[in-house]
Design a protein around this motif. Structure first.
Motif, mmCIF file in Angstrom:
data_model
loop_
_atom_site.group_PDB
_atom_site.id
_atom_site.type_symbol
_atom_site.label_atom_id
_atom_site.label_comp_id
_atom_site.label_asym_id
_atom_site.label_seq_id
_atom_site.Cartn_x
_atom_site.Cartn_y
_atom_site.Cartn_z
ATOM 1 N N VAL A 194 -57.684 8.022 31.330
ATOM 2 C CA VAL A 194 -58.692 8.048 30.279
ATOM 3 C C VAL A 194 -59.763 9.066 30.657
ATOM 4 O O VAL A 194 -60.388 8.956 31.712
ATOM 5 C CB VAL A 194 -59.339 6.653 30.105
ATOM 6 N N VAL A 195 -59.945 10.045 29.797
ATOM 7 C CA VAL A 195 -60.902 11.118 30.063
ATOM 8 C C VAL A 195 -61.991 11.044 29.002
ATOM 9 O O VAL A 195 -61.708 11.176 27.809
ATOM 10 C CB VAL A 195 -60.197 12.491 29.989
ATOM 11 N N LEU A 196 -63.216 10.786 29.433
ATOM 12 C CA LEU A 196 -64.329 10.618 28.498
ATOM 13 C C LEU A 196 -65.332 11.743 28.738
ATOM 14 O O LEU A 196 -65.894 11.854 29.842
ATOM 15 C CB LEU A 196 -64.999 9.265 28.741
ATOM 16 N N VAL A 197 -65.530 12.594 27.754
ATOM 17 C CA VAL A 197 -66.484 13.698 27.907
ATOM 18 C C VAL A 197 -67.600 13.483 26.900
ATOM 19 O O VAL A 197 -67.397 13.600 25.688
ATOM 20 C CB VAL A 197 -65.831 15.076 27.689
ATOM 21 N N ASP A 198 -68.779 13.168 27.420
ATOM 22 C CA ASP A 198 -69.870 12.752 26.547
ATOM 23 C C ASP A 198 -70.777 13.924 26.202
ATOM 24 O O ASP A 198 -71.149 14.708 27.076
ATOM 25 C CB ASP A 198 -70.669 11.655 27.268
ATOM 26 N N ASP A 199 -71.105 14.037 24.934
ATOM 27 C CA ASP A 199 -72.062 15.026 24.429
ATOM 28 C C ASP A 199 -71.652 16.445 24.759
ATOM 29 O O ASP A 199 -72.361 17.199 25.417
ATOM 30 C CB ASP A 199 -73.448 14.737 25.010
ATOM 31 N N VAL A 200 -70.521 16.797 24.219
ATOM 32 C CA VAL A 200 -69.878 18.026 24.647
ATOM 33 C C VAL A 200 -70.370 19.251 23.872
ATOM 34 O O VAL A 200 -70.376 20.370 24.397
ATOM 35 C CB VAL A 200 -68.337 17.830 24.517
ATOM 36 N N ALA A 201 -70.836 19.063 22.639
ATOM 37 C CA ALA A 201 -71.083 20.234 21.792
ATOM 38 C C ALA A 201 -72.302 21.045 22.215
ATOM 39 O O ALA A 201 -72.269 22.269 22.224
ATOM 40 C CB ALA A 201 -71.225 19.805 20.333
ATOM 41 N N ARG A 202 -73.373 20.345 22.587
ATOM 42 C CA ARG A 202 -74.607 21.095 22.861
ATOM 43 C C ARG A 202 -74.504 21.979 24.102
ATOM 44 O O ARG A 202 -74.785 23.165 24.026
ATOM 45 C CB ARG A 202 -75.803 20.163 22.935
ATOM 46 N N PRO A 203 -74.059 21.424 25.253
ATOM 47 C CA PRO A 203 -73.993 22.283 26.435
ATOM 48 C C PRO A 203 -72.982 23.428 26.313
ATOM 49 O O PRO A 203 -73.199 24.507 26.865
ATOM 50 C CB PRO A 203 -73.593 21.337 27.570
ATOM 51 N N LEU A 204 -71.894 23.199 25.586
ATOM 52 C CA LEU A 204 -70.892 24.271 25.486
ATOM 53 C C LEU A 204 -71.250 25.261 24.389
ATOM 54 O O LEU A 204 -70.862 26.424 24.440
ATOM 55 C CB LEU A 204 -69.514 23.683 25.182
ATOM 56 N N GLY A 205 -71.981 24.795 23.390
ATOM 57 C CA GLY A 205 -72.262 25.622 22.217
ATOM 58 C C GLY A 205 -71.219 25.310 21.155
ATOM 59 O O GLY A 205 -70.029 25.158 21.470
ATOM 60 N N VAL A 228 -75.429 -4.933 23.108
ATOM 61 C CA VAL A 228 -75.132 -5.869 22.019
ATOM 62 C C VAL A 228 -73.971 -5.340 21.168
ATOM 63 O O VAL A 228 -73.813 -4.133 20.975
ATOM 64 C CB VAL A 228 -76.362 -6.136 21.095
ATOM 65 N N ASP A 229 -73.177 -6.270 20.695
ATOM 66 C CA ASP A 229 -72.145 -6.011 19.690
ATOM 67 C C ASP A 229 -71.172 -4.898 20.090
ATOM 68 O O ASP A 229 -70.738 -4.860 21.225
ATOM 69 C CB ASP A 229 -72.813 -5.717 18.352
ATOM 70 N N ARG A 230 -70.799 -4.063 19.138
ATOM 71 C CA ARG A 230 -69.795 -3.020 19.314
ATOM 72 C C ARG A 230 -68.453 -3.619 19.709
ATOM 73 O O ARG A 230 -67.669 -2.973 20.430
ATOM 74 C CB ARG A 230 -70.246 -1.979 20.363
ATOM 75 N N VAL A 231 -68.211 -4.828 19.254
ATOM 76 C CA VAL A 231 -66.989 -5.539 19.624
ATOM 77 C C VAL A 231 -65.767 -4.813 19.054
ATOM 78 O O VAL A 231 -64.812 -4.509 19.771
ATOM 79 C CB VAL A 231 -67.047 -6.993 19.098
ATOM 80 N N LEU A 239 -71.726 3.333 24.447
ATOM 81 C CA LEU A 239 -70.391 2.802 24.167
ATOM 82 C C LEU A 239 -69.374 3.361 25.170
ATOM 83 O O LEU A 239 -68.536 2.626 25.699
ATOM 84 C CB LEU A 239 -69.986 3.172 22.732
ATOM 85 N N LEU A 240 -69.462 4.649 25.455
ATOM 86 C CA LEU A 240 -68.538 5.259 26.413
ATOM 87 C C LEU A 240 -68.732 4.677 27.807
ATOM 88 O O LEU A 240 -67.773 4.420 28.529
ATOM 89 C CB LEU A 240 -68.772 6.777 26.459
ATOM 90 N N ARG A 241 -69.998 4.481 28.177
ATOM 91 C CA ARG A 241 -70.299 3.907 29.488
ATOM 92 C C ARG A 241 -69.750 2.488 29.601
ATOM 93 O O ARG A 241 -69.212 2.110 30.633
ATOM 94 C CB ARG A 241 -71.815 3.890 29.718
ATOM 95 N N GLU A 242 -69.916 1.725 28.527
ATOM 96 C CA GLU A 242 -69.410 0.347 28.538
ATOM 97 C C GLU A 242 -67.883 0.354 28.603
ATOM 98 O O GLU A 242 -67.289 -0.436 29.331
ATOM 99 C CB GLU A 242 -69.883 -0.415 27.287
ATOM 100 N N TYR A 277 -62.212 12.734 18.802
ATOM 101 C CA TYR A 277 -63.549 13.341 18.809
ATOM 102 C C TYR A 277 -64.473 12.427 18.022
ATOM 103 O O TYR A 277 -64.310 12.236 16.820
ATOM 104 C CB TYR A 277 -63.456 14.721 18.154
ATOM 105 N N LEU A 278 -65.414 11.838 18.736
ATOM 106 C CA LEU A 278 -66.279 10.815 18.139
ATOM 107 C C LEU A 278 -67.659 11.418 17.883
ATOM 108 O O LEU A 278 -68.298 11.926 18.807
ATOM 109 C CB LEU A 278 -66.394 9.663 19.140
ATOM 110 N N TYR A 279 -68.089 11.386 16.638
ATOM 111 C CA TYR A 279 -69.422 11.922 16.352
ATOM 112 C C TYR A 279 -70.242 10.867 15.644
ATOM 113 O O TYR A 279 -69.706 9.919 15.073
ATOM 114 C CB TYR A 279 -69.321 13.225 15.546
ATOM 115 N N GLY A 280 -71.546 11.024 15.706
ATOM 116 C CA GLY A 280 -72.407 10.034 15.070
ATOM 117 C C GLY A 280 -73.855 10.393 15.306
ATOM 118 O O GLY A 280 -74.158 11.223 16.173
ATOM 119 N N PRO A 281 -74.776 9.758 14.554
ATOM 120 C CA PRO A 281 -76.196 10.114 14.636
ATOM 121 C C PRO A 281 -76.724 10.062 16.070
ATOM 122 O O PRO A 281 -76.242 9.265 16.874
ATOM 123 C CB PRO A 281 -76.888 9.025 13.806
ATOM 124 N N GLU A 282 -77.671 10.904 16.339
ATOM 125 C CA GLU A 282 -78.343 10.842 17.641
ATOM 126 C C GLU A 282 -78.889 9.445 17.856
ATOM 127 O O GLU A 282 -79.486 8.873 16.941
ATOM 128 C CB GLU A 282 -79.511 11.832 17.667
#
Ligand SMILES: Nc1ncnc2c1ncn2[C@@H]1O[C@H](COP(=O)(O)OP(=O)(O)O)[C@@H](O)[C@H]1O
Ligand SMILES: [Mg+2]
Length: 337
Positions: free
Chosen positions: A131-142, A19-22, A53-56, A41-46
């Protein structure tokens, strides 16, 4: 139900209709086709919908013949093929390179990406929008490696530009609000924030999820538009008290880490999150715990208007109203400061 093909497609077919995210998609698509510099660098609440959004976005872009789009799920713990979505030749190179890195496949793929795209044959990228999309990068890398990784992504952007790409966008996401201040110190990345869904979009999601009408108003006041929490509420038969009960132990455990001297400040932040402006120590605790965060005005698209009842201040916000409610509950339990 959304229809996805390709890797992980079966999983996506189970997700609620998008839904939305137009506005957010429109802006990201423009960045993808016009190019973006430096790294975004896109950040936001869990659970606010970064991955979705990245997948779409990836889904839209990969239909185009003039785009080379690579998506890496850096958190993936399944095999390297599941962690990556890319055109076949690149996907193969990435999976092979990722196999040489230790650690979980998502992390390996995020690292392999730098090497593979850094040396990719010119014919694969010349004249294309890369276009290079790397999702959820902070936790696995530290958190301590996020900055170096972002710098490497920026080097990659420059290399791809030099190889004749028509445009380049490198976009990384995280739920770790604490990474914001780490990255803000350098100019390798621009920071953008994705917020939870706005009231109309959330109403639409609740409709998609077949939420009974009488719970919708309460769901908004409790969840402030967070899609993952909406799924969690649905899983509990739309009974708010069960979600509150089930989420409380985690939030209590985080708040128990606070020195008692900060409880007065917590009480103030429950009344008005902007009280965190003046309370650096409490702010650090709550941001690191992903309970509260600074809010960008504007966010990438929907930007929450200040509303202390919803835990939204002008500068600081509770990541969802639920956390504010649970912090209140904790204060009642812990006794007055
Ligand atoms: N705009 C949306 N429309 C429908 N479902 C959504 C939307 N945004 C997120 N979701 C769903 O909410 C859940 C959490 O979203 P996700 O993208 O995983 O959040 P994040 O990556 O920010 O933690 C997922 O199941 C996702 O499919
Ligand atoms: Mg995610």
């Amino acid at each position: 139900m959304a229809v996805y093909r390709g890797l992980g497609g079966w999983l996506f077919s189970l997700l609620p209709r998008f839904v939305d995210r137009v506005e957010e998609l429109r802006r990201l698509e423009a960045y993808a086709l016009e190019g973006y510099y430096p790294v975004l660098y896109l950040y936001g609440p869990e659970g606010c919908g970064k991955t979705r959004l990245l997948r779409e976005l990836h889904q839209v872009l990969k239909q185009r013949g003039d785009v080379v789009a690579v998506y890496v799920d850096a958190q993936s713990t399944s095999g390297p093929w599941e962690a990556v979505e890319a055109p076949p030749e690149l996907a193969r190179l990435l999976a092979e390179a990722a196999a040489e890195y230790a650690g979980p496949p998502g992390r390996a793929a995020a690292l392999a990406l730098l090497r593979v795209l850094g040396r990719v044959r010119e014919r694969l990228v010349r004249g294309k929008h890369v276009v290079v999309l790397v999702d959820d990068v902070a936790r696995p890398l530290g958190l301590e490696r996020v900055e170096a990784y972002t710098k490497s992504l920026l080097d990659l952007v420059e290399r791809l530009q030099a190889q004749g790409a028509a445009s380049v966008l490198a976009l990384a996401t995280t739920s770790e609000a604490a990474s914001r201040s780490i990255l803000a110190r350098h100019s390798h990345a621009s920071l953008a924030q994705l917020w939870n869904l706005g009231p109309e979009a959330f109403e639409e999601l609740l409709e998609v999820l077949s939420a009974p009408r009488h719970v919708r108003e309460q769901a908004w006041r409790l969840l402030g538009g967070n899609p993952r929490l909406a799924l969690a509420l649905r899983a509990r038969g739309w009974r708010a008290e069960r979600l509150i009960e089930d989420t409380y132990p985690r939030v209590r455990a985080l708040l128990e880490e606070l020195p008692r001297s900060l409880l007065r400040g917590l009480e103030e932040a429950v009344e008005d999150p902007d009280a965190l402006r003046e309370n650096q120590e409490l702010r650090r605790h709550l941001v690191e715990a992903n309970l509260a965060t600074p809010v960008e005005r504007p966010c990438l698209g929907y930007t929450p208007p200040p509303d202390p009842e919803q835990g939204v201040g002008r500068s600081y916000v509770w990541q969802t109203p639920l956390y504010r409610i649970l912090a209140k509950k904790y204060l009642e339990e812990a006794g007055k400061p």
